[in-house]
Scaffold this motif. Structure first.
Motif, PDB file in Angstrom:
ATOM      1  N   GLY A  13      -2.234 -22.543 -12.836  1.00  0.00           N
ATOM      2  CA  GLY A  13      -0.944 -21.842 -12.931  1.00  0.00           C
ATOM      3  C   GLY A  13      -1.034 -20.444 -12.347  1.00  0.00           C
ATOM      4  N   ASP A  37      -1.915 -24.415  -8.618  1.00  0.00           N
ATOM      5  CA  ASP A  37      -0.580 -24.376  -9.205  1.00  0.00           C
ATOM      6  C   ASP A  37       0.193 -25.545  -8.581  1.00  0.00           C
ATOM      7  N   LEU A  59      -1.805 -28.279  -7.162  1.00  0.00           N
ATOM      8  CA  LEU A  59      -2.315 -29.232  -8.164  1.00  0.00           C
ATOM      9  C   LEU A  59      -1.378 -29.274  -9.361  1.00  0.00           C
ATOM     10  N   ASN A  87      -4.351 -21.811 -17.912  1.00  0.00           N
ATOM     11  CA  ASN A  87      -3.195 -20.941 -18.083  1.00  0.00           C
ATOM     12  C   ASN A  87      -1.861 -21.648 -17.812  1.00  0.00           C
ATOM     13  N   SER A 138      -2.988 -20.181 -25.345  1.00  0.00           N
ATOM     14  CA  SER A 138      -2.035 -20.698 -26.335  1.00  0.00           C
ATOM     15  C   SER A 138      -0.845 -19.745 -26.292  1.00  0.00           C
ATOM     16  N   GLY A 183       2.212 -12.472 -26.890  1.00  0.00           N
ATOM     17  CA  GLY A 183       3.602 -12.331 -27.330  1.00  0.00           C
ATOM     18  C   GLY A 183       4.464 -12.422 -26.082  1.00  0.00           C
ATOM     19  N   VAL A 185       5.743 -11.855 -22.617  1.00  0.00           N
ATOM     20  CA  VAL A 185       5.253 -11.267 -21.364  1.00  0.00           C
ATOM     21  C   VAL A 185       6.331 -11.525 -20.307  1.00  0.00           C
ATOM     22  N   PHE A 213      15.451 -13.017 -22.436  1.00  0.00           N
ATOM     23  CA  PHE A 213      13.998 -12.948 -22.661  1.00  0.00           C
ATOM     24  C   PHE A 213      13.413 -11.725 -21.948  1.00  0.00           C
TER      25      PHE A 213
HETATM   26  N1  LIG Z   1       5.394 -15.250 -20.779  1.00  0.00           N
HETATM   27  C1  LIG Z   1       5.243 -15.277 -22.102  1.00  0.00           C
HETATM   28  O1  LIG Z   1       5.957 -14.590 -22.849  1.00  0.00           O
HETATM   29  C2  LIG Z   1       4.180 -16.143 -22.713  1.00  0.00           C
HETATM   30  C3  LIG Z   1       3.941 -16.010 -24.082  1.00  0.00           C
HETATM   31  C4  LIG Z   1       2.969 -16.805 -24.679  1.00  0.00           C
HETATM   32  C5  LIG Z   1       2.243 -17.691 -23.911  1.00  0.00           C
HETATM   33  N2  LIG Z   1       2.498 -17.805 -22.591  1.00  0.00           N
HETATM   34  C6  LIG Z   1       1.708 -18.793 -21.825  1.00  0.00           C
HETATM   35  O2  LIG Z   1       1.115 -18.131 -20.715  1.00  0.00           O
HETATM   36  C7  LIG Z   1       0.860 -19.101 -19.704  1.00  0.00           C
HETATM   37  C8  LIG Z   1       1.335 -18.570 -18.376  1.00  0.00           C
HETATM   38  O3  LIG Z   1       2.749 -18.505 -18.385  1.00  0.00           O
HETATM   39  P1  LIG Z   1       3.597 -17.356 -17.676  1.00  0.00           P
HETATM   40  O4  LIG Z   1       4.300 -16.615 -18.733  1.00  0.00           O
HETATM   41  O5  LIG Z   1       2.785 -16.630 -16.699  1.00  0.00           O
HETATM   42  O6  LIG Z   1       4.724 -18.253 -16.959  1.00  0.00           O
HETATM   43  P2  LIG Z   1       5.064 -18.510 -15.427  1.00  0.00           P
HETATM   44  O7  LIG Z   1       6.093 -19.590 -15.422  1.00  0.00           O
HETATM   45  O8  LIG Z   1       5.378 -17.236 -14.753  1.00  0.00           O
HETATM   46  O9  LIG Z   1       3.684 -19.085 -14.841  1.00  0.00           O
HETATM   47  C9  LIG Z   1       3.199 -20.348 -15.191  1.00  0.00           C
HETATM   48  C10 LIG Z   1       2.635 -21.003 -13.952  1.00  0.00           C
HETATM   49  O10 LIG Z   1       2.144 -22.305 -14.315  1.00  0.00           O
HETATM   50  C11 LIG Z   1       2.513 -23.216 -13.291  1.00  0.00           C
HETATM   51  N3  LIG Z   1       2.581 -24.560 -13.798  1.00  0.00           N
HETATM   52  C12 LIG Z   1       3.460 -25.060 -14.686  1.00  0.00           C
HETATM   53  N4  LIG Z   1       3.237 -26.365 -14.856  1.00  0.00           N
HETATM   54  C13 LIG Z   1       2.205 -26.701 -14.048  1.00  0.00           C
HETATM   55  C14 LIG Z   1       1.532 -27.921 -13.769  1.00  0.00           C
HETATM   56  N5  LIG Z   1       1.915 -29.073 -14.325  1.00  0.00           N
HETATM   57  N6  LIG Z   1       0.488 -27.902 -12.920  1.00  0.00           N
HETATM   58  C15 LIG Z   1       0.112 -26.745 -12.320  1.00  0.00           C
HETATM   59  N7  LIG Z   1       0.742 -25.575 -12.506  1.00  0.00           N
HETATM   60  C16 LIG Z   1       1.768 -25.563 -13.378  1.00  0.00           C
HETATM   61  C17 LIG Z   1       3.883 -22.710 -12.827  1.00  0.00           C
HETATM   62  O11 LIG Z   1       4.233 -23.214 -11.537  1.00  0.00           O
HETATM   63  C18 LIG Z   1       3.696 -21.212 -12.863  1.00  0.00           C
HETATM   64  O12 LIG Z   1       3.231 -20.729 -11.620  1.00  0.00           O
HETATM   65  C19 LIG Z   1       1.551 -20.382 -20.151  1.00  0.00           C
HETATM   66  O13 LIG Z   1       0.609 -21.256 -20.728  1.00  0.00           O
HETATM   67  C20 LIG Z   1       2.521 -19.895 -21.209  1.00  0.00           C
HETATM   68  O14 LIG Z   1       2.846 -20.900 -22.141  1.00  0.00           O
HETATM   69  C21 LIG Z   1       3.439 -17.060 -21.962  1.00  0.00           C
END
Ligand SMILES: NC(=O)c1ccc[n+]([C@@H]2O[C@H](COP(=O)([O-])OP(=O)(O)OC[C@H]3O[C@@H](n4cnc5c(N)ncnc54)[C@H](O)[C@@H]3O)[C@@H](O)[C@H]2O)c1
Length: 278
Positions: A13, A37, A59, A87, A138, A183, A185, A213
């Motif tokens: 990701g 990603d 991927l 991630n 997580s 939390g 982000v 959000f």
């Molecule tokens: N942003 C928040 O507030 C927050 C809070 C708690 C946890 N998280 C976790 O942090 C992690 C990163 O999220 P983020 O906030 O950067 O979001 P984001 O959407 O900006 O980035 C997530 C990335 O994961 C990729 N992705 C999604 N499904 C995929 C798959 N099947 N195969 C490959 N890549 C895939 C997306 O294309 C994206 O580039 C996630 O696990 C999310 O659950 C985020």
């Protein structure tokens, strides 16, 4: 793991948000990267921003075969991973009953089974290193639960349980394991997800929820990445990212069953202050 310098760092990701910021900072510290990603364009932007030659691959972490062949490529081209950051993740906001099974399974396949697939694929490589680290992302929603997030909550509680069990299994090895609980982000997590319903069960859509959000999320992706890499360098078993995550974790521990009421009051205050509804 004292430093990322000269280590091979795998990040799933990496085409957006926290994954991209983790990649940028690891590159600055002198790590060799292997990024993936399912969003090819986002991944290309990350790689272009870093510059130089970076192993990267489109991927989908839902694919057993795709994940195995990516792990083989990292072994072949870099000599194996020292650090793996699971991630990649997606979100779904819907209340139980209205939730489509297809959405629930889609989310679980990415958020939980994606973590399991990548962990299993890379574990043999990590085991061969003198020092190695597994980082599973997580969420604070792997510690507290909220309405409309039953699928996301279940997946992130599952990541936490899986990671805490694995950490104990690996205690006598050179692999350290960190579970990350961010939390809010400010990333594209809402825009990239499937959003139908807000906390109160009112209909919402991707645009509305993403805008709200963005007003409430406290932490930048760069700050989140700094905190996560600091936790890796300190071999921390668990890291809370952001003051909102630390606060919610504390409330959950002090009021294990009554935390929802306390946090609802706090969320209402924040919503009033920012003019948003999540
Ligand atoms: N942003 C928040 O507030 C927050 C809070 C708690 C946890 N998280 C976790 O942090 C992690 C990163 O999220 P983020 O906030 O950067 O979001 P984001 O959407 O900006 O980035 C997530 C990335 O994961 C990729 N992705 C999604 N499904 C995929 C798959 N099947 N195969 C490959 N890549 C895939 C997306 O294309 C994206 O580039 C996630 O696990 C999310 O659950 C985020």
């Amino acid at each position: 793991m004292k430093s990322l310098r000269d280590s091979n760092v795998v990040i799933t990701g990496a085409g957006s948000g926290i994954g991209r910021a983790l990649a940028e900072q690891a590159a600055r510290e002198g790590a060799r990267l292997a990024l993936c990603d399912w969003n090819e364009e986002g991944l290309r932007e990350t790689v272009a921003g870093i510059g130089g030659s970076v192993l990267h691959e489109k991927l989908d972490v839902r694919s057993d075969e795709g994940v195995r062949s990516f792990a083989d490529r990292v072994e072949r081209e870099l000599g194996g991973a020292h650090v793996v950051v699971n991630n990649a993740g997606v979100s779904v906001s819907e209340h139980v009953g209205a939730m489509k099974r297809e959405d629930f399974e889609w989310l679980f396949d990415v958020n939980f089974w994606g973590v399991v697939r990548c962990t299993e694929a890379f574990l043999p490589q990590l085991r061969r290193q003198r020092s190695a680290h597994l980082v599973n992302v997580s969420s604070i929603f792997g510690i507290i639960a909220v309405p409309s997030q039953s699928a996301y909550n279940a997946s992130k509680f599952a990541v936490r349980g899986y990671t805490e069990a694995l950490r104990q299994e690996l205690a006598d090895t050179a692999i350290r394991v960190t579970c990350v609980h961010p939390g809010g982000v400010r990333t594209n997590i809402c825009a990239n997800g499937r959003q139908y319903s807000n906390l109160r069960g009112e209909p919402t859509d991707v645009k509305e929820l993403s805008e709200n959000f963005a007003k409430l999320a406290r932490t930048s992706p760069a700050k989140a990445a700094e905190i996560i890499w600091a936790a890796v360098r300190a071999d921390a078993p668990r890291v809370l990212v952001g003051s909102d995550a630390r606060f919610a974790d504390l409330v959950q521990r002090v009021f294990p069953t009554r935390y929802p009421a306390v946090l609802r009051g706090f969320t209402a205050l924040l919503e009033r202050a920012t003019g948003s509804r999540v």
